[in-house]
Scaffold this motif. Structure first.
Motif, PDB file in Angstrom:
ATOM      1  N   ASP A  65      32.413  77.474  71.941  1.00  0.00           N
ATOM      2  CA  ASP A  65      33.765  77.269  72.136  1.00  0.00           C
ATOM      3  C   ASP A  65      34.713  78.054  71.045  1.00  0.00           C
ATOM      4  O   ASP A  65      35.765  77.683  71.069  1.00  0.00           O
ATOM      5  CB  ASP A  65      34.251  75.893  72.474  1.00  0.00           C
ATOM      6  CG  ASP A  65      33.743  75.258  70.658  1.00  0.00           C
ATOM      7  OD1 ASP A  65      33.371  75.635  70.066  1.00  0.00           O
ATOM      8  OD2 ASP A  65      33.861  73.688  70.950  1.00  0.00           O
ATOM      9  N   GLY A  66      34.372  78.687  70.235  1.00  0.00           N
ATOM     10  CA  GLY A  66      34.794  79.341  69.135  1.00  0.00           C
ATOM     11  C   GLY A  66      35.179  78.599  67.836  1.00  0.00           C
ATOM     12  O   GLY A  66      35.991  78.976  67.116  1.00  0.00           O
ATOM     13  N   ARG A  67      34.486  77.287  67.863  1.00  0.00           N
ATOM     14  CA  ARG A  67      34.640  76.824  66.562  1.00  0.00           C
ATOM     15  C   ARG A  67      33.774  77.289  65.416  1.00  0.00           C
ATOM     16  O   ARG A  67      34.214  76.686  64.370  1.00  0.00           O
ATOM     17  CB  ARG A  67      34.031  75.109  66.940  1.00  0.00           C
ATOM     18  CG  ARG A  67      34.935  74.533  67.890  1.00  0.00           C
ATOM     19  CD  ARG A  67      34.313  73.118  68.016  1.00  0.00           C
ATOM     20  NE  ARG A  67      35.179  72.290  69.008  1.00  0.00           N
ATOM     21  CZ  ARG A  67      34.981  71.121  69.354  1.00  0.00           C
ATOM     22  NH1 ARG A  67      33.777  70.548  68.937  1.00  0.00           N
ATOM     23  NH2 ARG A  67      35.509  70.542  70.166  1.00  0.00           N
ATOM     24  N   SER A  68      32.649  78.314  65.735  1.00  0.00           N
ATOM     25  CA  SER A  68      32.179  78.973  64.461  1.00  0.00           C
ATOM     26  C   SER A  68      31.962  80.394  64.951  1.00  0.00           C
ATOM     27  O   SER A  68      31.691  80.787  66.081  1.00  0.00           O
ATOM     28  CB  SER A  68      30.820  78.197  64.559  1.00  0.00           C
ATOM     29  OG  SER A  68      30.096  78.809  63.719  1.00  0.00           O
ATOM     30  N   THR A  69      32.261  81.084  63.795  1.00  0.00           N
ATOM     31  CA  THR A  69      32.347  82.588  64.203  1.00  0.00           C
ATOM     32  C   THR A  69      31.236  82.928  63.086  1.00  0.00           C
ATOM     33  O   THR A  69      31.430  82.876  61.945  1.00  0.00           O
ATOM     34  CB  THR A  69      33.551  83.100  63.682  1.00  0.00           C
ATOM     35  OG1 THR A  69      34.633  82.313  64.379  1.00  0.00           O
ATOM     36  CG2 THR A  69      33.680  84.780  63.972  1.00  0.00           C
ATOM     37  N   PRO A  70      30.128  83.449  63.780  1.00  0.00           N
ATOM     38  CA  PRO A  70      28.997  84.089  62.799  1.00  0.00           C
ATOM     39  C   PRO A  70      29.457  85.597  62.569  1.00  0.00           C
ATOM     40  O   PRO A  70      29.933  86.148  63.397  1.00  0.00           O
ATOM     41  CB  PRO A  70      27.728  84.125  63.741  1.00  0.00           C
ATOM     42  CG  PRO A  70      28.350  84.117  65.140  1.00  0.00           C
ATOM     43  CD  PRO A  70      29.600  83.526  65.152  1.00  0.00           C
ATOM     44  N   CYS A  71      29.435  85.975  61.344  1.00  0.00           N
ATOM     45  CA  CYS A  71      29.775  87.035  60.870  1.00  0.00           C
ATOM     46  C   CYS A  71      28.963  88.156  59.882  1.00  0.00           C
ATOM     47  O   CYS A  71      28.168  87.429  59.172  1.00  0.00           O
ATOM     48  CB  CYS A  71      31.248  87.008  59.928  1.00  0.00           C
ATOM     49  SG  CYS A  71      32.660  86.329  60.827  1.00  0.00           S
ATOM     50  N   LEU A  72      29.046  89.313  60.129  1.00  0.00           N
ATOM     51  CA  LEU A  72      28.350  90.238  59.082  1.00  0.00           C
ATOM     52  C   LEU A  72      29.312  90.470  58.127  1.00  0.00           C
ATOM     53  O   LEU A  72      30.447  90.925  58.201  1.00  0.00           O
ATOM     54  CB  LEU A  72      27.961  91.383  59.985  1.00  0.00           C
ATOM     55  CG  LEU A  72      27.117  92.361  59.115  1.00  0.00           C
ATOM     56  CD1 LEU A  72      25.669  91.619  58.823  1.00  0.00           C
ATOM     57  CD2 LEU A  72      26.782  93.640  59.673  1.00  0.00           C
ATOM     58  N   GLY A  73      28.819  90.552  56.948  1.00  0.00           N
ATOM     59  CA  GLY A  73      29.546  90.997  55.579  1.00  0.00           C
ATOM     60  C   GLY A  73      29.283  92.155  55.119  1.00  0.00           C
ATOM     61  O   GLY A  73      28.144  92.579  54.852  1.00  0.00           O
ATOM     62  N   LEU A  74      30.168  93.205  55.106  1.00  0.00           N
ATOM     63  CA  LEU A  74      29.809  94.689  54.605  1.00  0.00           C
ATOM     64  C   LEU A  74      30.507  94.677  53.461  1.00  0.00           C
ATOM     65  O   LEU A  74      31.834  94.551  53.309  1.00  0.00           O
ATOM     66  CB  LEU A  74      30.400  95.594  55.574  1.00  0.00           C
ATOM     67  CG  LEU A  74      29.558  95.430  56.882  1.00  0.00           C
ATOM     68  CD1 LEU A  74      30.495  94.684  57.981  1.00  0.00           C
ATOM     69  CD2 LEU A  74      29.092  96.766  57.460  1.00  0.00           C
ATOM     70  N   LEU A  75      29.687  95.441  52.246  1.00  0.00           N
ATOM     71  CA  LEU A  75      30.503  95.748  50.969  1.00  0.00           C
ATOM     72  C   LEU A  75      30.536  97.067  50.880  1.00  0.00           C
ATOM     73  O   LEU A  75      29.439  97.840  50.868  1.00  0.00           O
ATOM     74  CB  LEU A  75      29.550  94.982  49.813  1.00  0.00           C
ATOM     75  CG  LEU A  75      30.064  95.222  48.532  1.00  0.00           C
ATOM     76  CD1 LEU A  75      31.735  94.660  48.498  1.00  0.00           C
ATOM     77  CD2 LEU A  75      29.380  94.421  47.598  1.00  0.00           C
ATOM     78  N   ASP A  76      31.537  97.813  50.726  1.00  0.00           N
ATOM     79  CA  ASP A  76      31.651  99.081  50.674  1.00  0.00           C
ATOM     80  C   ASP A  76      31.037  99.898  51.869  1.00  0.00           C
ATOM     81  O   ASP A  76      30.295 101.122  51.841  1.00  0.00           O
ATOM     82  CB  ASP A  76      31.176  99.741  49.467  1.00  0.00           C
ATOM     83  CG  ASP A  76      32.154  99.269  48.490  1.00  0.00           C
ATOM     84  OD1 ASP A  76      33.343  99.133  48.656  1.00  0.00           O
ATOM     85  OD2 ASP A  76      31.686  99.184  47.034  1.00  0.00           O
ATOM     86  N   GLY A  77      30.755  99.236  53.105  1.00  0.00           N
ATOM     87  CA  GLY A  77      30.595  99.830  54.219  1.00  0.00           C
ATOM     88  C   GLY A  77      28.945  99.545  54.649  1.00  0.00           C
ATOM     89  O   GLY A  77      28.600  99.696  55.533  1.00  0.00           O
ATOM     90  N   THR A  78      28.428  98.769  53.480  1.00  0.00           N
ATOM     91  CA  THR A  78      26.864  98.304  53.716  1.00  0.00           C
ATOM     92  C   THR A  78      26.926  97.154  54.153  1.00  0.00           C
ATOM     93  O   THR A  78      27.330  96.095  53.413  1.00  0.00           O
ATOM     94  CB  THR A  78      26.125  98.606  52.266  1.00  0.00           C
ATOM     95  OG1 THR A  78      26.376 100.250  51.894  1.00  0.00           O
ATOM     96  CG2 THR A  78      24.849  98.479  52.511  1.00  0.00           C
ATOM     97  N   PRO A  79      26.117  96.694  55.315  1.00  0.00           N
ATOM     98  CA  PRO A  79      25.848  95.190  55.518  1.00  0.00           C
ATOM     99  C   PRO A  79      24.910  94.759  54.572  1.00  0.00           C
ATOM    100  O   PRO A  79      23.988  95.282  54.094  1.00  0.00           O
ATOM    101  CB  PRO A  79      25.071  95.471  56.832  1.00  0.00           C
ATOM    102  CG  PRO A  79      25.377  96.807  57.421  1.00  0.00           C
ATOM    103  CD  PRO A  79      25.533  97.655  56.385  1.00  0.00           C
ATOM    104  N   MET A  80      25.520  93.229  53.946  1.00  0.00           N
ATOM    105  CA  MET A  80      24.702  92.902  52.851  1.00  0.00           C
ATOM    106  C   MET A  80      24.906  91.304  52.819  1.00  0.00           C
ATOM    107  O   MET A  80      24.356  90.667  52.143  1.00  0.00           O
ATOM    108  CB  MET A  80      25.230  93.406  51.641  1.00  0.00           C
ATOM    109  CG  MET A  80      26.732  93.479  51.216  1.00  0.00           C
ATOM    110  SD  MET A  80      27.465  91.714  50.908  1.00  0.00           S
ATOM    111  CE  MET A  80      26.775  91.372  49.533  1.00  0.00           C
ATOM    112  N   SER A  81      25.481  90.678  53.931  1.00  0.00           N
ATOM    113  CA  SER A  81      25.673  89.403  53.732  1.00  0.00           C
ATOM    114  C   SER A  81      25.921  88.699  55.368  1.00  0.00           C
ATOM    115  O   SER A  81      26.375  89.389  56.042  1.00  0.00           O
ATOM    116  CB  SER A  81      26.917  88.942  52.909  1.00  0.00           C
ATOM    117  OG  SER A  81      28.076  89.667  53.287  1.00  0.00           O
TER     118      SER A  81
END
Length: 187
Positions: free
Chosen positions: A63-79
């Motif tokens: 229902d939109g209560r949680s947003t799973p996200c990918l973190g990118l540092l200087d364009g590189t996926p890392m979190s």
């Protein structure tokens, strides 16, 4: 938290930090991170990739209560991050929640990203951003997870309580916006 808070691109002391919702193509990488023993000890999503996929898919289809996200540092996926309405989450049964409390879960994926202070830097950067939209941020790292506890402390969160949650003994950490700076005038 409002949907205007995410996705976001932020400037951090470590570089350009981008947080965007997880896409299906990201799931193999996130599953790989979940199977790292240093991550699995606290996330409990190790094993077949389908286990991680189900966990993320439930949030994406929710229902939109949680947003799973990918973190990118200087364009590189890392979190990997989960930003969620803590006051509407089962967590709220375990502490005195306030309207619009926003929760944060995070993991630094690649082993080379850990132990360098990146967790503190990125958590501070994201917290500063989210506190423009939410009155209080919370996290509940596992009591045994010293690096995560240190990252939250270094990012300005303070220890509120220890919680017995269904899957772990956790430390509830919280952060509010900094009070406005009072200016004085001299005649």
């Amino acid at each position: 938290m409002t949907h205007t808070a995410l996705p976001c691109t932020l400037t951090s002391a470590a570089g350009a930090f981008r947080l965007r919702p997880v896409r299906p193509a990201d799931l193999p990488l996130i599953a790989e991170w979940m199977n790292d023993p240093a991550v699995a000890a606290y996330w409990s999503l190790d094993g077949p990739a389908e286990r991680t996929e189900r966990h993320v898919a439930a949030q994406l289809a929710g229902d939109g209560r949680s947003t799973p996200c990918l973190g990118l540092l200087d364009g590189t996926p890392m979190s990997y991050w989960e930003v969620y309405r803590a006051d509407l989450d089962p967590l709220a049964r375990h502490y005195r929640s306030e309207p619009h409390d926003t929760g944060i879960h995070l993991l630094l994926g690649p082993p080379e990203a850990r132990g360098r202070g990146l967790g503190s830097i990125l958590l501070t950067t994201l917290a500063d951003h989210l506190l423009r939209y939410a009155p209080r941020l919370v996290g509940e790292p596992d009591l045994r997870n010293a690096p995560s506890l240190r990252a939250f402390r270094n990012a300005g969160f303070h220890r509120v309580a220890e919680l017995d949650l269904p899957d772990k003994r956790a430390v509830l950490m919280a952060r509010r916006p900094a009070p406005p700076v009072r200016r004085t005038t001299t005649a």
